[in-house]
Design an enzyme around this catalytic site. Structure first.
Site, PDB file in Angstrom:
ATOM      1  N   LYS A  52       4.106   6.120   4.536  1.00  0.00           N
ATOM      2  CA  LYS A  52       3.445   4.814   4.584  1.00  0.00           C
ATOM      3  C   LYS A  52       3.260   4.321   6.017  1.00  0.00           C
ATOM      4  CE  LYS A  52       5.552   3.459   0.174  1.00  0.00           C
ATOM      5  NZ  LYS A  52       6.347   2.433  -0.524  1.00  0.00           N
ATOM      6  N   PRO A 110       0.832  -1.207   0.000  1.00  0.00           N
ATOM      7  CA  PRO A 110       0.000   0.000   0.000  1.00  0.00           C
ATOM      8  C   PRO A 110       0.868   1.258   0.000  1.00  0.00           C
ATOM      9  CG  PRO A 110      -0.837  -1.604   1.572  1.00  0.00           C
ATOM     10  CD  PRO A 110       0.491  -2.123   1.099  1.00  0.00           C
ATOM     11  N   GLU A 111       0.487   2.226  -0.829  1.00  0.00           N
ATOM     12  CA  GLU A 111       1.251   3.470  -0.938  1.00  0.00           C
ATOM     13  C   GLU A 111       0.559   4.579  -0.158  1.00  0.00           C
ATOM     14  OE1 GLU A 111       2.778   4.126  -4.909  1.00  0.00           O
ATOM     15  OE2 GLU A 111       2.733   1.976  -5.319  1.00  0.00           O
ATOM     16  N   ARG A 116      13.570  -3.368  -5.968  1.00  0.00           N
ATOM     17  CA  ARG A 116      12.153  -3.247  -6.295  1.00  0.00           C
ATOM     18  C   ARG A 116      11.980  -3.395  -7.805  1.00  0.00           C
ATOM     19  NH1 ARG A 116       9.918   0.076  -2.323  1.00  0.00           N
ATOM     20  NH2 ARG A 116       7.864  -0.469  -3.159  1.00  0.00           N
TER      21      ARG A 116
END
Length: 293
Positions: free
Chosen positions: A51, A2-3, A252
């Protein structure tokens, strides 16, 4: 993961449900968390910082959580739904009041600290894209002052807080910038466009609850490039690529179009990539000509 837009919406929901209410019961199922009884405390506020979630109590204590990849906070009325959640093996935190139950499932981080020590946990973060401290000029100057790849810079929470692989991939596509462009090569105008568009689209997602860069909210049509490796670019028809960025163990995946964004990742050998989840011999790790997450 989740951002920032999702985390800010979560904070808003928790705040609306819990602010001003007295804690009837709290459970924190986390190794080495301090043995502090939160019962009787009132929630002052729940806020997001990038976050991270900060749940502040009038007892001078803050419950800090991070959703990581799969975490979530659910709001339930007391009763059967709450009791079922309390029996779940993946429950990590529960804050129960007379009207609402806040239930943290599969959380990636949990700390209980004096509110005065929150900085020990989030003080390293850069300006929050959706926070009161957002400073697009400062962030743009950080981008153009660095030799690091712009994709890595957008994902570096010390540079700016709240951006993950979805927004990094999508914003750079929209601005026709290859994620593996050194920040110093962006120029002031492009860096400012990136920061302005980030704030505008993430704020829209925070308000609507729908993470979409295309303006289309139909499932599967929300993104231009993110998670679309091996599929045609929505703009030019070339094949969207995926590649790793960053250094181990914090690598990433980022997605891009080689035609619209002007090239390939340094680790991309250009071999065909199959769509994510399609299986077969061409569906493995990114950077080897095979797609992956």
């Amino acid at each position: 993961m989740p951002e920032g837009d999702t985390v800010h919406r979560t904070a808003d929901r928790l705040h609306r449900a819990l602010a001003g209410r007295v804690v009837q019961r709290a459970e924190l199922r986390w190794p080495r968390v301090p043995d502090v009884d939160l019962a009787g405390a009132h929630t002052l506020e729940v806020v997001a910082r990038g976050k991270h979630l900060l749940h502040r109590f009038d007892s001078g204590i803050t419950l800090h959580t991070h959703l990581r990849m799969e975490g979530q906070w659910r709001i339930e009325h007391p009763g059967a739904a709450t009791q079922r959640a309390l029996r779940r093996s993946d429950l990590r935190a529960a804050v129960l009041t007379d009207e609402w139950s806040a239930l943290g499932l599969r959380l990636g981080m949990l700390d209980l600290v004096p509110t005065s020590r929150e900085g020990d946990l989030v003080g390293h973060l850069g300006p929050d894209v959706l926070g009161a401290d957002w400073d697009p000029d400062l962030v743009a100057s950080r981008l153009t002052a660095s030799e690091a790849f712009v994709g890595d810079l957008l994902l570096d929470q010390r540079v700016l807080a709240g951006v993950g692989t979805f927004w990094a991939s999508e914003i750079l596509f929209l601005e026709r910038v290859l994620p593996w462009t050194p920040g110093r090569d962006l120029g002031d105008t492009v860096a400012s466009r990136i920061t302005d568009r980030l704030h505008r689209l993430m704020d829209l997602a925070r308000r609507t609850g729908w993470q979409a860069s295309t303006g289309v909210q139909r499932s599967g049509e929300e993104a231009y490039v993110h998670a679309r490796s091996g599929r045609p670019c929505r703009r030019c028809g070339d094949t969207v690529r995926v590649a790793m960025t960053g250094l181990a163990p914090r690598q990433r995946t980022l997605f891009s179009c080689p035609t619209c964004q002007g090239g390939l990742a340094p680790t991309d050998d250009g071999r065909p990539q199959r769509p994510l989840g399609s299986g077969g011999s061409g569906g493995g790790r990114p950077g080897s000509g095979r797609s992956g997450r």
